[in-house]
Design a protein around this motif. Sequence first.
Motif, PDB file in Angstrom:
ATOM      1  N   LEU A 146      35.089  76.100  18.313  1.00  0.00           N
ATOM      2  CA  LEU A 146      34.784  76.094  16.879  1.00  0.00           C
ATOM      3  C   LEU A 146      33.312  76.317  16.570  1.00  0.00           C
ATOM      4  CD1 LEU A 146      36.927  72.975  15.875  1.00  0.00           C
ATOM      5  CD2 LEU A 146      37.616  75.383  15.861  1.00  0.00           C
ATOM      6  N   ILE A 147      32.457  76.310  17.599  1.00  0.00           N
ATOM      7  CA  ILE A 147      31.008  76.392  17.388  1.00  0.00           C
ATOM      8  C   ILE A 147      30.428  77.561  18.182  1.00  0.00           C
ATOM      9  CG2 ILE A 147      28.798  75.202  17.576  1.00  0.00           C
ATOM     10  CD1 ILE A 147      30.629  73.889  15.591  1.00  0.00           C
ATOM     11  N   GLY A 148      29.681  78.415  17.512  1.00  0.00           N
ATOM     12  CA  GLY A 148      29.063  79.561  18.180  1.00  0.00           C
ATOM     13  C   GLY A 148      27.922  79.150  19.088  1.00  0.00           C
ATOM     14  N   GLN A 149      27.572  80.036  19.997  1.00  0.00           N
ATOM     15  CA  GLN A 149      26.455  79.812  20.914  1.00  0.00           C
ATOM     16  C   GLN A 149      25.603  81.076  20.995  1.00  0.00           C
ATOM     17  OE1 GLN A 149      27.369  78.322  24.833  1.00  0.00           O
ATOM     18  NE2 GLN A 149      29.049  77.037  24.121  1.00  0.00           N
ATOM     19  N   ARG A 150      24.371  80.905  21.417  1.00  0.00           N
ATOM     20  CA  ARG A 150      23.497  82.039  21.682  1.00  0.00           C
ATOM     21  C   ARG A 150      23.581  82.409  23.162  1.00  0.00           C
ATOM     22  NH1 ARG A 150      22.110  85.372  18.234  1.00  0.00           N
ATOM     23  NH2 ARG A 150      20.498  86.028  19.701  1.00  0.00           N
ATOM     24  N   TYR A 151      23.293  83.676  23.457  1.00  0.00           N
ATOM     25  CA  TYR A 151      23.235  84.166  24.839  1.00  0.00           C
ATOM     26  C   TYR A 151      21.908  84.900  24.971  1.00  0.00           C
ATOM     27  CZ  TYR A 151      28.090  82.870  24.714  1.00  0.00           C
ATOM     28  OH  TYR A 151      29.247  82.146  24.573  1.00  0.00           O
ATOM     29  N   ASP A 152      20.871  84.137  25.259  1.00  0.00           N
ATOM     30  CA  ASP A 152      19.504  84.657  25.256  1.00  0.00           C
ATOM     31  C   ASP A 152      18.856  84.550  26.627  1.00  0.00           C
ATOM     32  OD1 ASP A 152      19.565  85.236  22.522  1.00  0.00           O
ATOM     33  OD2 ASP A 152      18.912  83.221  21.977  1.00  0.00           O
ATOM     34  N   LEU A 153      17.831  85.351  26.830  1.00  0.00           N
ATOM     35  CA  LEU A 153      16.983  85.227  28.001  1.00  0.00           C
ATOM     36  C   LEU A 153      16.056  84.032  27.816  1.00  0.00           C
ATOM     37  CD1 LEU A 153      16.039  89.000  28.340  1.00  0.00           C
ATOM     38  CD2 LEU A 153      17.576  87.719  29.862  1.00  0.00           C
ATOM     39  N   PRO A 154      15.510  83.481  28.908  1.00  0.00           N
ATOM     40  CA  PRO A 154      14.561  82.363  28.765  1.00  0.00           C
ATOM     41  C   PRO A 154      13.391  82.755  27.866  1.00  0.00           C
ATOM     42  CG  PRO A 154      15.231  82.622  31.058  1.00  0.00           C
ATOM     43  CD  PRO A 154      15.778  83.811  30.322  1.00  0.00           C
ATOM     44  N   LEU A 155      12.963  81.828  27.054  1.00  0.00           N
ATOM     45  CA  LEU A 155      11.860  82.086  26.138  1.00  0.00           C
ATOM     46  C   LEU A 155      10.579  82.336  26.932  1.00  0.00           C
ATOM     47  CD1 LEU A 155      11.435  82.108  23.040  1.00  0.00           C
ATOM     48  CD2 LEU A 155      10.595  79.756  23.260  1.00  0.00           C
ATOM     49  N   LYS A 156       9.928  83.452  26.661  1.00  0.00           N
ATOM     50  CA  LYS A 156       8.690  83.797  27.349  1.00  0.00           C
ATOM     51  C   LYS A 156       7.493  83.172  26.635  1.00  0.00           C
ATOM     52  CE  LYS A 156      10.506  88.283  28.871  1.00  0.00           C
ATOM     53  NZ  LYS A 156      10.346  89.754  28.772  1.00  0.00           N
ATOM     54  N   LYS A 157       6.405  83.034  27.364  1.00  0.00           N
ATOM     55  CA  LYS A 157       5.192  82.463  26.797  1.00  0.00           C
ATOM     56  C   LYS A 157       4.718  83.320  25.621  1.00  0.00           C
ATOM     57  CE  LYS A 157       0.564  80.818  28.051  1.00  0.00           C
ATOM     58  NZ  LYS A 157      -0.442  80.682  29.133  1.00  0.00           N
ATOM     59  N   GLY A 158       4.476  82.656  24.510  1.00  0.00           N
ATOM     60  CA  GLY A 158       4.008  83.351  23.319  1.00  0.00           C
ATOM     61  C   GLY A 158       5.113  83.810  22.393  1.00  0.00           C
ATOM     62  N   GLN A 159       6.373  83.763  22.861  1.00  0.00           N
ATOM     63  CA  GLN A 159       7.485  84.170  22.020  1.00  0.00           C
ATOM     64  C   GLN A 159       7.936  83.020  21.124  1.00  0.00           C
ATOM     65  OE1 GLN A 159      10.565  85.542  24.750  1.00  0.00           O
ATOM     66  NE2 GLN A 159      10.173  87.666  24.155  1.00  0.00           N
ATOM     67  N   GLU A 160       8.286  83.339  19.887  1.00  0.00           N
ATOM     68  CA  GLU A 160       8.866  82.347  18.992  1.00  0.00           C
ATOM     69  C   GLU A 160      10.388  82.406  19.034  1.00  0.00           C
ATOM     70  OE1 GLU A 160       7.381  82.679  15.061  1.00  0.00           O
ATOM     71  OE2 GLU A 160       5.283  82.287  15.614  1.00  0.00           O
ATOM     72  N   THR A 161      10.907  83.595  19.306  1.00  0.00           N
ATOM     73  CA  THR A 161      12.355  83.794  19.371  1.00  0.00           C
ATOM     74  C   THR A 161      12.707  84.493  20.670  1.00  0.00           C
ATOM     75  OG1 THR A 161      12.461  84.033  16.965  1.00  0.00           O
ATOM     76  CG2 THR A 161      14.364  84.782  18.225  1.00  0.00           C
ATOM     77  N   ALA A 162      13.665  83.943  21.396  1.00  0.00           N
ATOM     78  CA  ALA A 162      14.070  84.538  22.676  1.00  0.00           C
ATOM     79  C   ALA A 162      14.808  85.851  22.447  1.00  0.00           C
ATOM     80  CB  ALA A 162      14.957  83.561  23.433  1.00  0.00           C
ATOM     81  N   GLU A 163      14.703  86.745  23.418  1.00  0.00           N
ATOM     82  CA  GLU A 163      15.418  88.015  23.347  1.00  0.00           C
ATOM     83  C   GLU A 163      16.860  87.807  23.814  1.00  0.00           C
ATOM     84  OE1 GLU A 163      13.287  90.648  25.839  1.00  0.00           O
ATOM     85  OE2 GLU A 163      11.454  90.627  24.615  1.00  0.00           O
ATOM     86  N   PRO A 164      17.798  88.549  23.239  1.00  0.00           N
ATOM     87  CA  PRO A 164      19.193  88.406  23.669  1.00  0.00           C
ATOM     88  C   PRO A 164      19.391  88.878  25.101  1.00  0.00           C
ATOM     89  CG  PRO A 164      18.952  90.279  22.200  1.00  0.00           C
ATOM     90  CD  PRO A 164      17.644  89.544  22.161  1.00  0.00           C
ATOM     91  N   ASP A 165      20.244  88.189  25.838  1.00  0.00           N
ATOM     92  CA  ASP A 165      20.592  88.611  27.195  1.00  0.00           C
ATOM     93  C   ASP A 165      21.736  89.611  27.054  1.00  0.00           C
ATOM     94  OD1 ASP A 165      21.319  88.936  29.800  1.00  0.00           O
ATOM     95  OD2 ASP A 165      21.255  86.811  30.308  1.00  0.00           O
ATOM     96  N   LEU A 166      21.426  90.880  27.210  1.00  0.00           N
ATOM     97  CA  LEU A 166      22.355  91.945  26.849  1.00  0.00           C
ATOM     98  C   LEU A 166      23.475  92.186  27.863  1.00  0.00           C
ATOM     99  CD1 LEU A 166      19.849  94.491  25.271  1.00  0.00           C
ATOM    100  CD2 LEU A 166      21.338  92.827  24.119  1.00  0.00           C
ATOM    101  N   LYS A 167      23.543  91.384  28.901  1.00  0.00           N
ATOM    102  CA  LYS A 167      24.701  91.526  29.791  1.00  0.00           C
ATOM    103  C   LYS A 167      25.912  90.786  29.217  1.00  0.00           C
ATOM    104  CE  LYS A 167      24.106  87.632  33.018  1.00  0.00           C
ATOM    105  NZ  LYS A 167      23.921  87.258  34.432  1.00  0.00           N
ATOM    106  N   TRP A 168      25.674  89.963  28.184  1.00  0.00           N
ATOM    107  CA  TRP A 168      26.743  89.196  27.547  1.00  0.00           C
ATOM    108  C   TRP A 168      27.085  89.775  26.182  1.00  0.00           C
ATOM    109  CZ3 TRP A 168      28.701  86.344  31.143  1.00  0.00           C
ATOM    110  CH2 TRP A 168      27.890  85.740  32.094  1.00  0.00           C
ATOM    111  N   PHE A 169      28.310  89.534  25.750  1.00  0.00           N
ATOM    112  CA  PHE A 169      28.666  89.828  24.364  1.00  0.00           C
ATOM    113  C   PHE A 169      27.847  88.907  23.462  1.00  0.00           C
ATOM    114  CE2 PHE A 169      32.384  91.658  26.402  1.00  0.00           C
ATOM    115  CZ  PHE A 169      32.633  92.766  25.610  1.00  0.00           C
ATOM    116  N   GLN A 170      27.303  89.448  22.406  1.00  0.00           N
ATOM    117  CA  GLN A 170      26.457  88.688  21.497  1.00  0.00           C
ATOM    118  C   GLN A 170      27.245  88.235  20.271  1.00  0.00           C
ATOM    119  OE1 GLN A 170      23.099  87.805  21.969  1.00  0.00           O
ATOM    120  NE2 GLN A 170      23.605  88.474  24.046  1.00  0.00           N
TER     121      GLN A 170
END
Length: 222
Positions: A62-86
């Motif tokens: 019932l609850i969505g989840q994110r599929y992101d790469l680890p947050l890099k230094k200086g990033q405010e928002t993590a990039e999506p991990d594109l091997k997964w369905f988003q």
Amino acid sequence: MNNSVKNTARLLGAGLRALLVLTLVCGVIYPLAVTGVAQAVFHNKANGSEIKSEGKVVGSSLIGQRYDLPLKKGQETAEPDLKWFQPRPSNGLGTNSVNTQYKLILSGATNLSGDNKDLIDQVEAAQKAVIKDNSTATYKVRKADVPADAVTSSGSGLDPDISPAYADLQVHRVAERNGLSVSQVNKLVRDHTSSRILGFVGEPRVNVLELNIALKELAAKN
């Protein structure tokens, strides 16, 4: 002891007995009965509609989840991990410090009108990202291919599902990044597409977490 004192004592005794009976019935027996019926008849729903992978609870249907790469230094928002369905965007409440990435503390919609500049900018940016992320050497995403749920958040901001159209749009990218064939990933999407409830309520949908669990299992076999 006069009659008024006796009557008061009698009333206090009756009140105490009533309190004890009501506490037992409403505070112990009724909750246990409801919990027992729920566990026996609606076990999955009573426990939060849990989804398991490799024997461990990994989320709720019932609850969505994110599929992101680890947050890099200086990033405010993590990039999506594109091997997964988003999933669909999770900015249901807009830019804030509470619910930015499917956080469960608070949920809700932005309530921005269709001609609101902030909403238009969000949708246009999301559309460009979807086209860029899902285009491959052999498959080019067109603007007309991008469905609404790929660029807008749900009313709760926690939607666990995406449309079959958005899942299909991601198939080529997911297949390429996981070393799978397009037909294999297409079959995964078809197998995890739920129809309308009772044939007419709601829309066909794909649960992203369940689909990604199946993807992980398929990729491990190849």
